[in-house]
Write a protein that holds these residues in place. Structure first.
Motif, short mmCIF file in Angstrom:
data_model
loop_
_atom_site.label_atom_id
_atom_site.label_comp_id
_atom_site.label_asym_id
_atom_site.label_seq_id
_atom_site.Cartn_x
_atom_site.Cartn_y
_atom_site.Cartn_z
N GLY A 11 5.36 16.39 -12.09
CA GLY A 11 4.09 16.12 -12.77
C GLY A 11 4.21 14.92 -13.68
O GLY A 11 3.53 14.80 -14.70
N GLY A 14 1.26 12.94 -15.04
CA GLY A 14 0.25 13.70 -15.77
C GLY A 14 0.29 13.42 -17.26
O GLY A 14 1.08 12.60 -17.74
N GLN A 15 -0.59 14.13 -17.96
CA GLN A 15 -0.71 13.95 -19.42
C GLN A 15 0.58 14.25 -20.18
O GLN A 15 0.99 13.50 -21.05
N ILE A 16 1.16 15.41 -19.87
CA ILE A 16 2.38 15.80 -20.60
C ILE A 16 3.51 14.84 -20.23
O ILE A 16 4.27 14.39 -21.10
N GLU A 42 6.20 13.48 -8.12
CA GLU A 42 4.74 13.65 -8.08
C GLU A 42 4.31 13.98 -6.67
O GLU A 42 5.07 13.81 -5.72
N ILE A 43 3.07 14.45 -6.53
CA ILE A 43 2.49 14.60 -5.20
C ILE A 43 2.06 13.20 -4.72
O ILE A 43 1.80 12.31 -5.55
N VAL A 87 7.00 20.34 -14.93
CA VAL A 87 5.74 20.22 -15.69
C VAL A 87 4.53 20.30 -14.76
O VAL A 87 3.50 20.86 -15.11
N GLY A 88 4.67 19.76 -13.57
CA GLY A 88 3.52 19.64 -12.66
C GLY A 88 3.07 20.98 -12.11
O GLY A 88 3.88 21.81 -11.72
N SER A 89 1.77 21.18 -12.12
CA SER A 89 1.19 22.33 -11.41
C SER A 89 -0.30 22.07 -11.28
O SER A 89 -0.82 21.11 -11.85
N ILE A 108 4.33 26.18 -5.03
CA ILE A 108 4.99 24.95 -5.50
C ILE A 108 6.41 25.28 -5.97
O ILE A 108 7.37 24.56 -5.70
N VAL A 129 7.35 24.28 -17.57
CA VAL A 129 6.22 24.08 -18.50
C VAL A 129 4.91 24.40 -17.79
O VAL A 129 3.99 24.98 -18.37
N ASN A 131 1.92 25.95 -15.91
CA ASN A 131 1.44 27.33 -15.99
C ASN A 131 1.08 27.95 -14.64
O ASN A 131 0.68 27.22 -13.74
N MET A 155 8.63 27.74 -21.06
CA MET A 155 8.36 27.19 -22.40
C MET A 155 7.39 28.03 -23.23
O MET A 155 6.22 28.17 -22.86
N HIS A 187 3.70 33.42 -21.95
CA HIS A 187 2.96 32.29 -22.50
C HIS A 187 1.52 32.42 -22.00
O HIS A 187 1.14 31.83 -20.98
P1 NAX Z 1 -2.06 17.07 -15.72
O1 NAX Z 1 -3.06 17.61 -14.77
O2 NAX Z 1 -2.40 15.91 -16.59
O3 NAX Z 1 -0.75 16.68 -14.91
C1 NAX Z 1 -0.17 17.50 -13.96
C2 NAX Z 1 0.50 16.60 -12.95
O4 NAX Z 1 1.22 17.45 -12.05
C3 NAX Z 1 -0.48 15.77 -12.12
O5 NAX Z 1 -0.11 14.40 -12.22
C4 NAX Z 1 -0.29 16.31 -10.72
O6 NAX Z 1 -0.42 15.30 -9.73
C5 NAX Z 1 1.13 16.85 -10.79
N1 NAX Z 1 1.44 17.84 -9.77
C6 NAX Z 1 0.63 18.81 -9.24
N2 NAX Z 1 1.29 19.48 -8.29
C7 NAX Z 1 2.52 18.95 -8.24
C8 NAX Z 1 3.66 19.23 -7.42
N3 NAX Z 1 3.62 20.15 -6.47
N4 NAX Z 1 4.78 18.49 -7.61
C9 NAX Z 1 4.80 17.53 -8.56
N5 NAX Z 1 3.75 17.22 -9.34
C10 NAX Z 1 2.65 17.93 -9.17
O7 NAX Z 1 -1.57 18.34 -16.57
P2 NAX Z 1 -0.75 18.36 -17.95
O8 NAX Z 1 -1.71 18.32 -19.08
O9 NAX Z 1 0.34 17.34 -17.90
O10 NAX Z 1 -0.16 19.84 -17.91
C11 NAX Z 1 0.85 20.19 -16.98
C12 NAX Z 1 1.07 21.70 -16.98
O11 NAX Z 1 1.51 22.15 -18.25
C13 NAX Z 1 -0.20 22.53 -16.68
O12 NAX Z 1 0.15 23.57 -15.77
C14 NAX Z 1 -0.53 23.14 -18.01
O13 NAX Z 1 -1.23 24.36 -17.87
C15 NAX Z 1 0.85 23.34 -18.58
N6 NAX Z 1 0.95 23.55 -20.03
C16 NAX Z 1 1.90 24.40 -20.46
C17 NAX Z 1 2.10 24.65 -21.80
C18 NAX Z 1 3.15 25.61 -22.26
O14 NAX Z 1 3.22 25.84 -23.47
N7 NAX Z 1 3.99 26.18 -21.40
C19 NAX Z 1 1.25 24.00 -22.83
C20 NAX Z 1 0.55 22.78 -22.34
C21 NAX Z 1 0.04 22.85 -20.93
O15 NAX Z 1 -1.18 23.55 -20.94
#
Ligand code: NAX
Length: 329
Positions: A11, A14-16, A42-43, A87-89, A108, A129, A131, A155, A187
């Motif tokens: 991921g 993505g934002q994180i 990344e995908i 991180v990615g999902s 995934i 990370v 979810n 996390m 979480h």
């Molecule tokens: P974004 O949607 O900005 O980024 C996610 C990225 O993951 C995207 O770029 C997407 O292309 C990529 N992705 C999707 N499927 C993938 C795969 N199979 N292989 C590799 N990359 C893949 O989300 P973002 O804000 O960065 O959040 C990422 C994840 O963190 C989400 O699941 C979110 O729910 C989770 N979080 C977890 C937290 C925690 O405390 N555990 C808190 C923050 C966040 O909500």
């Protein structure tokens, strides 16, 4: 200078990812004398955006950053990884049930668990990370044949940091004065931020904040719902604070925990505190001088805490049931 270590991040576009990668590359996670290689996963559709992130990493000219590999190929992405930060999902969309999300994201993490087992370094540690992070970590762990269970983490540190900040604000102290804050369970909105064992300046929180109604009725829901409050305010989910918590988690797992304190992270339960064995649940963890970790034993669990912990564990068991087809054996 030490040999570089390899950090794989999924991921990564993505934002994180955007809030995380530059801090890893700068040395803020593994120290000022530890070179790092980054493998950014990344995908396919996100690879052009990932190229932009790589250009920005290049433009920082970080002294500690060695190789940067952007890829959609899991074997390449996890090759030689000492740390895998998953991180990615896929985010939950309108009309999607929790079970749908568990299924989509679960798939995934089967592939990623297998790829970690096949390609990562022998000392690999994995922090999930994305979810639902506890159950995703469980799926990755169950599919990573040969990688010990104690190398998988989910996390909950963002929840711990949020809880410390809320208690500090209420008590009118700096958040660094709050210790022994454990997040128990999942979480999710059932998590239990345990104020009964937390301390402010070494004193029980319940002696410093005597308003029990606030602790039970405001503090707990505020921490549980903080993610939703951020989305409402920002129009996007927490990213910088989530990346910061991922960094805190890795730093805490790589360095000995201060005497008498603990940190929160989801680990594979050994049955401690009556938490069902084998699920990934958050509990109080200490990192030892040799770099291994242990569950802190003997933390008092009163009737109030018991009810909260049991409710969150029940949710984790439901989640495990929903993805049982993705868990071999
Ligand atoms: P974004 O949607 O900005 O980024 C996610 C990225 O993951 C995207 O770029 C997407 O292309 C990529 N992705 C999707 N499927 C993938 C795969 N199979 N292989 C590799 N990359 C893949 O989300 P973002 O804000 O960065 O959040 C990422 C994840 O963190 C989400 O699941 C979110 O729910 C989770 N979080 C977890 C937290 C925690 O405390 N555990 C808190 C923050 C966040 O909500």
């Amino acid at each position: 200078m030490k040999d570089p270590i390899t950090i794989s991040v999924t991921g990564a576009a993505g934002q994180i990812g955007y809030a995380l990668l530059f801090r890893i590359a700068s040395g803020a996670v593994f120290g000022p004398d530890q070179p790092v290689n980054l493998r950014l996963i990344e995908i396919e559709p996100a690879l052009p955006a990932l190229d932009g992130v790589v250009m920005e990493l290049d433009d920082c000219a970080f002294p500690l950053l060695r190789e940067v590999v952007p890829t959609a190929d899991l074997a390449v992405g996890f090759s030689g990884a000492n740390w895998a930060l998953l991180v990615g999902s896929v985010p939950r969309k309108a009309g999607m049930e929790r079970g749908d999300l568990l299924g989509i994201n679960g798939k995934i993490f089967t592939g990623q668990g297998q790829a970690i087992a096949a390609n990562a370094a022998s000392d690999v540690r994995t922090l999930v990370v994305g979810n639902p992070c506890n159950t995703n970590a469980l799926i990755a762990m169950a599919n990573a044949d040969g990688v010990p269970n104690d190398r998988f983490f989910a996390m909950t540190r963002l929840d711990e940091n949020r809880a410390k900040s809320q208690l500090a604000t209420k008590a009118g102290v700096h958040h660094s004065q709050v210790s022994n804050l454990c997040i128990w369970g999942n979480h999710s909105a059932t998590q239990y931020p345990d104020f009964t064992n937390a301390k402010i300046d070494g004193k029980p929180v319940t002696e410093v904040i005597t308003d029990r109604a606030w602790l039970e009725g405001e503090f707990i829901p505020t921490v549980q719902q903080r993610g939703a409050a951020i989305i409402k305010a920002r129009g996007a989910s927490s990213a910088a604070s989530a990346a910061n918590a991922a960094i805190d988690t890795v730093v805490s797992l790589c360095n000995p925990t201060a005497e008498g304190d603990w940190h929160s992270v989801g680990v594979c339960s050994d049955g401690s505190y009556g938490i069902a064995e084998g699920i990934i649940a958050s509990m109080p963890i200490r990192t030892k001088a040799d770099g291994s970790w242990e569950v802190v034993q003997g933390v008092p669990v009163d009737d109030f805490s018991r009810g909260k912990i049991d409710a969150s564990v029940a949710e984790l068991l439901e989640e495990r049931e929903a993805v049982k087809d993705l868990i071999p054996g």
